[in-house]
Enzyme design. Structure first.
Site, short mmCIF file in Angstrom:
data_model
loop_
_atom_site.label_atom_id
_atom_site.label_comp_id
_atom_site.label_asym_id
_atom_site.label_seq_id
_atom_site.Cartn_x
_atom_site.Cartn_y
_atom_site.Cartn_z
N ASN A 13 0.91 -1.12 -0.15
CA ASN A 13 0.09 -0.02 0.02
C ASN A 13 1.13 1.38 0.02
O ASN A 13 1.50 1.57 0.75
CB ASN A 13 -1.00 -0.05 1.20
N LYS A 15 0.11 4.34 -0.29
CA LYS A 15 -0.31 5.47 0.45
C LYS A 15 -0.12 6.44 -0.36
O LYS A 15 -0.25 6.66 -1.67
CB LYS A 15 0.16 5.59 1.78
N HIS A 99 -9.38 1.46 4.69
CA HIS A 99 -7.96 1.39 5.29
C HIS A 99 -8.29 2.35 6.82
O HIS A 99 -8.95 3.29 6.74
CB HIS A 99 -6.96 1.99 4.56
N GLU A 101 -6.45 4.71 7.78
CA GLU A 101 -6.29 6.13 7.49
C GLU A 101 -7.56 6.84 6.77
O GLU A 101 -7.73 7.84 7.12
CB GLU A 101 -4.87 6.17 6.72
N GLU A 171 -5.49 -5.04 10.12
CA GLU A 171 -4.56 -4.19 10.47
C GLU A 171 -4.65 -3.40 11.82
O GLU A 171 -5.63 -2.56 11.84
CB GLU A 171 -4.47 -2.90 9.48
N GLY A 177 2.62 2.28 10.72
CA GLY A 177 3.28 3.08 10.67
C GLY A 177 4.02 3.68 12.05
O GLY A 177 4.69 4.63 12.21
N SER A 217 3.31 -2.44 10.31
CA SER A 217 4.61 -2.45 10.33
C SER A 217 5.14 -3.90 10.02
O SER A 217 6.14 -4.35 10.69
CB SER A 217 5.00 -2.10 11.67
P1 13P Z 1 3.07 0.13 7.53
O1 13P Z 1 3.60 -0.90 7.06
O2 13P Z 1 3.95 1.39 7.08
O3 13P Z 1 2.96 0.05 9.08
O4 13P Z 1 1.64 0.47 7.03
C1 13P Z 1 0.76 -0.61 7.13
C2 13P Z 1 -0.45 -0.27 6.46
O5 13P Z 1 -1.28 0.75 6.84
C3 13P Z 1 -0.83 -1.02 5.07
O6 13P Z 1 -2.02 -0.68 4.59
#
Ligand code: 13P
Length: 255
Positions: A13, A15, A99, A101, A171, A177, A217
């Site tokens: 992803n 982002k 997601h 976010e 997740e 993150g 992560s």
């Molecule tokens: P990270 O791997 O940067 O923690 O992000 C995970 C994520 O949100 C994947 O959609």
């Protein structure tokens, strides 16, 4: 992962990262590194404006390029949104929905996640449905309740047949993150809870066929341990999907 029952899927992803030129360079770098690694599917979900460049660069490989969101209407007065029909017209097969976010910063709810999921599936897309608990929910011991509720609401009125086109990404929001990762045991337990809910909704045969990824992560160091768990069928990877060598190591761990 349990390859006898379901497909392992390693998805990046991106982002809000990578211009078209950066995506082209990245795909050209990662393509030879993941070539021939046939024990998992490899997908990168890209910002809308980057999808075409990534698709072009991925030509001739098994890498698939997906989107990071989709709207639930076919067309209309929804400034800034993109429909499933527009994505499929561009040859996009996969889309991330729900997601954390999007839920946290853009007001997505289980209701809109469900609408988007149904619209994408009706248009013939494959959905990577994200769900997971926030830190307080884990600390208060209600993770299982939270992910059960999200699974039921986000998949409301999705048929057993359509579940062939659904991947679930568990997740934990506190692990995204942050460099914090769920332990393999935590990931296994919660992915197992999600599968139990799927069993109650669709029966064991359908539930056993659904790929459930872990995200939060996941990186080149912890991927092997997480993927060794029977209910963890892949990864949805943020930060480490922007670095070709790290992503390759995760794909290697899935072989
Ligand atoms: P990270 O791997 O940067 O923690 O992000 C995970 C994520 O949100 C994947 O959609």
């Amino acid at each position: 992962m349990n390859p006898s029952k379901r497909r392992t899927v390693i998805a990046g992803n991106w982002k809000m990262n990578f211009t078209p030129a950066e995506a082209t360079a990245f795909i050209n770098e990662v393509k030879p590194l993941v070539a021939g690694k046939n024990n998992c599917d490899v997908i990168f979900c890209a910002p809308y404006v980057t999808i075409a460049a990534a698709q072009e660069a991925a030509k001739g490989s098994d890498i698939k390029i997906g989107a990071e969101n989709v709207h639930f209407a076919e067309k209309g007065a929804y400034t800034g949104e993109v429909s499933a029909q527009m994505l499929t017209a561009c040859g996009v097969e996969y889309v991330i929905i729900g997601h954390s976010e999007r839920r946290q910063y853009f007001g997505e709810t289980d209701e809109t996640v469900n609408l988007r999921t149904k619209a994408a599936l009706a248009a013939g897309m494959k959905v990577i449905l994200c769900l997971g608990e926030v830190k307080d929910e884990r600390l208060n011991g209600i993770t299982n309740e939270v992910v059960s509720m999200q699974t039921k609401l986000d998949l409301k009125d999705v048929s057993a047949e359509q579940m062939k086109n659904v991947i679930i990404a568990y997740e934990p929001v506190w692990a995204i993150g942050t460099g914090l990762t769920a332990t393999p045991e935590q990931a296994e337990e919660t992915c197992g809870v999600i599968r139990d809910v799927l069993t109650s909704m669709y029966g064991a045969e359908v539930a056993e066929g659904v790929t459930i990824q872990y995200g939060g992560s996941m990186n080149e160091k912890n991927a092997a341990e997480l993927l060794a768990k029977p209910n963890v069928d892949g990864g949805l990877i943020g930060g480490a999907s922007l670095v070709a060598e790290k992503f390759k190591a995760i794909v290697d761990a899935a072989q």
